[in-house]
Design an enzyme around this catalytic site. Structure first.
Site, mmCIF file in Angstrom:
data_model
loop_
_atom_site.group_PDB
_atom_site.id
_atom_site.type_symbol
_atom_site.label_atom_id
_atom_site.label_comp_id
_atom_site.label_asym_id
_atom_site.label_seq_id
_atom_site.Cartn_x
_atom_site.Cartn_y
_atom_site.Cartn_z
ATOM 1 N N SER A 66 0.809 -1.220 0.000
ATOM 2 C CA SER A 66 0.000 0.000 0.000
ATOM 3 C C SER A 66 0.840 1.266 0.000
ATOM 4 O O SER A 66 0.337 2.342 -0.345
ATOM 5 C CB SER A 66 -0.930 0.023 1.224
ATOM 6 O OG SER A 66 -1.853 -1.034 1.176
ATOM 7 N N LYS A 109 -7.549 4.490 6.668
ATOM 8 C CA LYS A 109 -6.343 5.268 6.393
ATOM 9 C C LYS A 109 -6.674 6.757 6.250
ATOM 10 O O LYS A 109 -5.967 7.613 6.786
ATOM 11 C CB LYS A 109 -5.651 4.725 5.138
ATOM 12 C CG LYS A 109 -5.049 3.353 5.373
ATOM 13 C CD LYS A 109 -4.575 2.687 4.086
ATOM 14 C CE LYS A 109 -4.026 1.297 4.402
ATOM 15 N NZ LYS A 109 -3.652 0.551 3.194
#
Length: 205
Positions: A66, A109
């Site tokens: 990621s 996130k």
């Protein structure tokens, strides 16, 4: 994430992997960066780079890809000698063509970075870059949606590293012309020139 660069033999060193703190998927993501660099810049000379990437003050294991788009942007920032605006968070996997790919946990996130910015004081310039393919998965808390609607926080959905570079550096990324060169002064032009300089210095050495 920090990146350091110098003349070398074409290696991108993942300090997390060397310290046995990086998992195989994370390591794969870093290796993809080498593929992007070698195919995108100074293609008629050897890749003569030594670069190191690390998650500073990370004491646990790192897994997943990621952060690979953020790592690539940090690496290009170091090569271009252009600073990155620290008011942005970046998430997204990247492939060898520079395309930003979907990741998991996008809501957590975004909300995590928002909470950090909110605690430090929202100034209207902070935001997060996410893969465009993740935009349809957003189910953000109302506090984040309200801040975005009021222009106090921003969510940028990008599908290529070039878009991220322009947001982070405030400079055009640049597209290779018919002459094989990038427009002068663009991010890619500065990276290409630096890598050619490394190749010439290595040959002279």
């Amino acid at each position: 994430i920090t990146a350091r660069v110098r003349m070398g033999a074409g290696h991108v060193v993942d300090i997390e992997r060397e310290a046995k703190l990086g998992g195989p998927i994370h390591s794969k993501g870093v290796l993809i960066l080498s593929g992007y660099l070698s195919a995108h810049y100074a293609v008629d000379v050897p890749l003569s780079l030594h670069a190191s990437l690390v998650f500073e003050q990370s004491y646990g294991g790192v897994e997943g890809d990621s952060a690979s788009s953020a790592e690539l942007m940090a690496l290009l920032s170091a090569l271009a000698e252009l600073p990155i605006a620290q008011r942005f968070a970046v998430t997204g996997s990247v492939n060898q063509y520079g395309e930003v790919q979907a990741i998991g946990g996008v809501n957590e996130k975004v909300e995590g970075f928002f909470d950090l910015c909110d605690a430090r004081g929202l100034d209207g310039g902070q935001g997060v870059l996410i893969p465009k393919t993740n935009a349809r998965h957003l189910m953000l808390h109302r506090r984040v949606r309200d801040a975005v609607a009021a222009g106090r926080f921003h969510v940028h959905a990008v599908d290529h590293v070039d878009e991220g570079l322009e947001l982070l550096t405030g400079r055009a990324a640049g597209e290779r012309g018919d002459d094989g060169r990038f427009p002068e002064g663009t991010v890619h032009d500065r990276v290409d020139r630096r890598l050619r300089e490394f190749a010439e210095r290595r040959r002279a050495f």
